[in-house]
Every structure is written in structure tokens, then in C-alpha cells.
Design a protein around this motif. Structure first.
Motif, PDB file in Angstrom:
ATOM      1  N   ALA A   1     135.218  59.708  88.108  1.00 26.75           N
ATOM      2  CA  ALA A   1     136.555  59.547  87.081  1.00 26.75           C
ATOM      3  C   ALA A   1     137.546  60.394  87.677  1.00 26.75           C
ATOM      4  N   VAL A   2     137.519  61.665  87.905  1.00 27.29           N
ATOM      5  CA  VAL A   2     138.458  62.492  88.445  1.00 27.29           C
ATOM      6  C   VAL A   2     139.227  61.732  89.645  1.00 27.29           C
ATOM      7  N   TYR A   3     138.423  61.485  90.751  1.00 31.09           N
ATOM      8  CA  TYR A   3     139.098  60.893  91.805  1.00 31.09           C
ATOM      9  C   TYR A   3     139.450  59.365  91.828  1.00 31.09           C
TER      10      TYR A   3
ATOM     11  N   ALA B   1     142.949  58.048  99.866  1.00 30.29           N
ATOM     12  CA  ALA B   1     141.764  59.000 100.021  1.00 30.29           C
ATOM     13  C   ALA B   1     140.988  59.479  98.894  1.00 30.29           C
ATOM     14  N   ASP B   2     141.378  59.124  97.616  1.00 36.97           N
ATOM     15  CA  ASP B   2     140.734  59.697  96.456  1.00 36.97           C
ATOM     16  C   ASP B   2     139.908  58.344  96.027  1.00 36.97           C
TER      17      ASP B   2
ATOM     18  N   LEU C   1     144.661  56.364  90.846  1.00 37.36           N
ATOM     19  CA  LEU C   1     145.551  55.470  90.038  1.00 37.36           C
ATOM     20  C   LEU C   1     146.864  56.358  89.910  1.00 37.36           C
ATOM     21  N   ALA C   2     146.750  57.634  89.426  1.00 36.76           N
ATOM     22  CA  ALA C   2     147.969  58.185  89.462  1.00 36.76           C
ATOM     23  C   ALA C   2     149.030  58.224  90.621  1.00 36.76           C
ATOM     24  N   HIS C   3     148.213  58.557  91.750  1.00 38.56           N
ATOM     25  CA  HIS C   3     149.021  58.208  92.926  1.00 38.56           C
ATOM     26  C   HIS C   3     149.558  56.952  93.202  1.00 38.56           C
ATOM     27  N   LEU C   4     148.789  55.843  92.805  1.00 36.96           N
ATOM     28  CA  LEU C   4     149.244  54.455  93.061  1.00 36.96           C
ATOM     29  C   LEU C   4     150.631  54.295  92.144  1.00 36.96           C
TER      30      LEU C   4
ATOM     31  N   ALA D   1     141.992  48.907  97.296  1.00 33.85           N
ATOM     32  CA  ALA D   1     142.736  47.700  97.727  1.00 33.85           C
ATOM     33  C   ALA D   1     144.190  47.796  97.343  1.00 33.85           C
ATOM     34  N   SER D   2     144.599  48.296  96.441  1.00 34.61           N
ATOM     35  CA  SER D   2     145.775  48.513  95.761  1.00 34.61           C
ATOM     36  C   SER D   2     146.604  49.554  96.689  1.00 34.61           C
TER      37      SER D   2
END
Length: 113
Positions: free
Chosen positions: A32-34, A52-53, A39-42, A72-73
Motif C-alpha cells: 500500500a505504501v509503495y 521505482a515504487d 500514485l503520488a509521484h505520477l 504502465a502509467s
């Protein structure tokens, strides 16, 4: 307390081994953390970090479908469209009806047209 008693206490492990339930819970938490950090990085368009995450999460659970979407995103964001398609297809092998992956694959095809 005698010195020999103090030494005996020092030799005892401070951290006890995790139970199987604790290992399972820790693994779920790390996924969940990774995944959330990916998603936050995206969202701030940091593709390398998102990738990486996503990979870290997938290394913990290769059947985690959202991990393939995140991967993929991130690859799409970086312009690595063939790799993005491969990640989507791997996710669809696990869950052929996953609408988020199907939609992302359609978006990739539209970008390449």
C-alpha cells in the motif's frame, strides 16, 4: 545485579521475530505504501520515481493489479509506450476484465495513432 546477569541480558535479542500474521500484515502495508507513493509521484509527473515504487510493490505481490496500472502509467509518462503496453498486458493476463487497464491500453493505442 551481578555483571554475569547483565551480560546475559545483553546477549538476548531485543527484537523478536515476526509471526506469520505480522509478516503478512507488514507485506500488505508495504504494498500500500509503495503503491500510494507511486500514485503520488505520477500526480506530480515524476515518472522514474513512480516506476521505482510500482516495481517495489509488484516485487512484493506480482498479482497486485493496481501495480501494473501504476507501472504502465509511469512508463507512459516517460514515453516508453512499448514497455507500458507490456505492463498492461501482464496485468490483463491476471485480470482480463480490469477496466482501468483496458482504458489505459485504449489511451495508449490512441496516442500511437
Amino acid at each position: 545485579m551481578k555483571l554475569s546477569e547483565v551480560k546475559a541480558d545483553i546477549d538476548k535479542p531485543i527484537i523478536t521475530p515476526l509471526s506469520e500474521d505480522q509478516k503478512r500484515d507488514l507485506k500488505a502495508l508495504l504494498i500500500a505504501v509503495y503503491g500510494n507513493r507511486s500514485l503520488a509521484h505520477l500526480l506530480i509527473e515524476r515518472g522514474e520515481e513512480a516506476l521505482a515504487d510500482a516495481n517495489k510493490a509488484l516485487n512484493l505481490n506480482e498479482k497486485w493489479i493496481r501495480g501494473y496500472h501504476r507501472k504502465a502509467s509511469a512508463l507512459k509518462l516517460m514515453g516508453r509506450l512499448d514497455e507500458a503496453r507490456a505492463a498492461i498486458e501482464k496485468g490483463l493476463d491476471i485480470d482480463p476484465n480490469n477496466q482501468a487497464l483496458i482504458d489505459l491500453l485504449k489511451a495508449l493505442r490512441e496516442n500511437q495513432s
